[in-house]
Enzyme design. Structure first.
Site, PDB file in Angstrom:
ATOM      1  N   ILE A  40      43.665  42.534  44.390  1.00  0.00           N
ATOM      2  CA  ILE A  40      42.881  42.944  45.562  1.00  0.00           C
ATOM      3  C   ILE A  40      43.207  42.109  46.786  1.00  0.00           C
ATOM      4  CG2 ILE A  40      40.963  43.842  44.190  1.00  0.00           C
ATOM      5  CD1 ILE A  40      39.434  41.275  44.943  1.00  0.00           C
ATOM      6  N   GLU A  41      44.173  41.223  46.673  1.00  0.00           N
ATOM      7  CA  GLU A  41      44.564  40.447  47.855  1.00  0.00           C
ATOM      8  C   GLU A  41      45.971  40.867  48.288  1.00  0.00           C
ATOM      9  OE1 GLU A  41      43.056  36.331  47.953  1.00  0.00           O
ATOM     10  OE2 GLU A  41      41.990  36.761  46.102  1.00  0.00           O
TER      11      GLU A  41
END
Lengths: 331, 331
Positions: A140-141
């Site tokens: 998610i980064e």
């Protein structure tokens, strides 16, 4: 005071007790005596023995910090969330990364992060070297596995040269460890000296306003300093804090120890005025509200409005000079 | 030559015809004579009468350019795709925006864009003022409607002050038009003087290498200059170009005119070495391949390797000094 004493594992600093009855107006000498509770920011944080700080690593680390092509999308870099224009953070509640996914936690600033005794809200890494690679890989980064990232970097002659210069004598210096070491080196230079608070500590009686000085006294006498202490105004320890609405189990997720449930590492207060919003999920926007919430939860106190305002004034004195970082020229 | 003549609507510059038989080796004087075909970059592009260039607008425009909170995600700004570390572009084939969505076209650099006669690959806006707002609203770019963006900006005292300073006398200066005017003003300062090419044009015979000078001659004599001409090495006109694999109808989508099918505005060649990949969908990475493709498609010529190498050397001489832009301090 009982709650605060518990937080500190029973060790309540004598200085905090001694100052609990501090006056609300004070002379210059009275204020000067409070210098003893604090430490000004050194020019650099401690440098680990196995990662000497060199200009070559700093330069390479800066390039990598701004490099979006080591992300799955090609457009997210460390600087996306740790944005130099936004206090090296992002000023949104929770970190937003690959494909717009929103994480669980607020982005901590990287400013002065070399002075912290552990990294991330849950302290799951001990140092900047340990911190550096996780966000590149996190789905998610930045969402790029390290092997792919190294392949990307290896495709540029400029990176080959910069890695070779930063790690002389290594046959293949483009490694994950060296990426981490360079990023950590760059981040150790992102410090913010010369805040009004630091200038006051260094002897300039006029560097802080009266309200800021009163806030400093209230910060000590009310016990904020119990956890927000030392060079970075953080003890780098973990304290249980239940933010209304947050279900984040914090440090417990790292240790599995029930005593760590809902515990988070004390964040730095340096530059707190420019690194809003606050707390582990960024739910609180204002320093006034954050201060009141902390006083209630951590100290079991209801502060009056004037004291809150004074403490907030003091917190505003903790903003230092932003690092003078220009855009790198990436290959 | 027939194809080139058609591109120019039948008007083939006499200078190009005259140079078609240019020598492949030349004296300093011969090279100097080629200065007549080109124009060095002025300090600033034309300033429209209704948007005077002021320090206040430039400063505000810079803040807005780096402001991610006028995007739906809160983390995408103009500088995400027009990244100062990457030649004010993104160095990926096609623009990637909100929630990781990938657009149809390659991000054009904003460098020297004030010198272009129209904006976007399809020229759908005549100027930077017209260009500025579309990407904020576009669902696949920043994805925030303008009313919301204005509400965000209006929430900051600093923006209230900066808009008031930039547009004195206006009752409510935080308007979409003023956002566009400030962004356009900032972008007009993003110019790249002092390239080896410009220094050569300004009289320094040694500013370009022999290969670059030979490339300059080949650039003129082969007719590249027919479209890549003027200050920004672009005629700001539209030319049909069918990139293998691309189905983008280009200018036709704007005008509906069959004559515009697959036509794109000539891109600038300034800083082309640092603004790869190339063409409307960014499908080509190397200047060598891009040069050969252009020669085949636009000029109907097969260039030999040496000529390609010389032209690429010349293209590398078109990289100027990057704008000296530091990070703004956003509120």
């Amino acid at each position: 005071m009982k709650k605060m004493a518990r937080m500190l594992g029973g060790v309540l600093p004598a200085m905090v007790l001694a100052s609990a009855a501090a006056v609300t107006t004070a002379s210059a000498d009275d204020y000067a005596s409070y210098r003893a509770y604090f430490e000004p920011l050194p020019a650099l944080p401690p440098i680990p023995a196995n990662n000497s700080l060199t200009p070559e690593k700093i330069e390479l680390g800066k390039m990598l910090f701004f490099e979006p092509r080591i992300s799955g999308s090609g457009v997210i870099s460390c600087a996306t969330c740790h944005n130099p224009a936004l206090g090296w953070s992002d000023r949104i509640p929770r970190a937003t990364g690959h494909d717009g996914q929103v994480g669980e936690r607020n982005t901590p600033t990287v400013l002065n992060s070399g002075f912290l005794g552990s990294q991330f809200w849950d302290g799951r890494e001990p140092d900047l070297e340990g911190q550096a690679l996780g966000p590149i890989e996190a789905d998610i980064e930045m969402a790029m596995d390290l092997d792919s990232a190294l392949t990307v970097l290896s495709g540029f002659d400029v990176y080959k040269e910069k890695f070779a210069a930063a790690y002389p004598g290594q046959r293949n210096p483009i490694t994950a460890e060296n990426v981490a070491f360079a990023l950590a080196s760059f981040q150790r230079t992102l410090n913010t000296p010369n805040s009004p608070f630091d200038r006051f500590l260094q002897g300039d009686d006029n560097a802080m306003t009266e309200a800021q000085k009163r806030g400093m006294v209230a910060f000590v006498s009310n016990g904020c300093i119990a956890c927000h202490r030392g060079v970075n105004l953080s003890d780098s320890r973990f304290h249980r804090f239940e933010l209304p609405g947050s279900t984040d189990q914090g440090r417990f997720l790292v240790t599995g120890d029930e005593g760590d449930m809902f515990a988070f590492r004390t964040p730095t207060l340096r530059n707190v005025a420019v690194t809003y919003p606050y707390f582990n999920n960024g739910a609180v926007d204002s320093l006034e509200e954050a201060t009141q919430l902390m006083a209630r939860q951590m100290l079991g106190r209801e502060l009056n409005r004037r004291t809150v305002n004074d403490i907030v004034a003091f917190l505003n004195a903790l903003t230092g000079d932003m690092p003078d970082v220009s855009f790198p020229a990436l290959p």
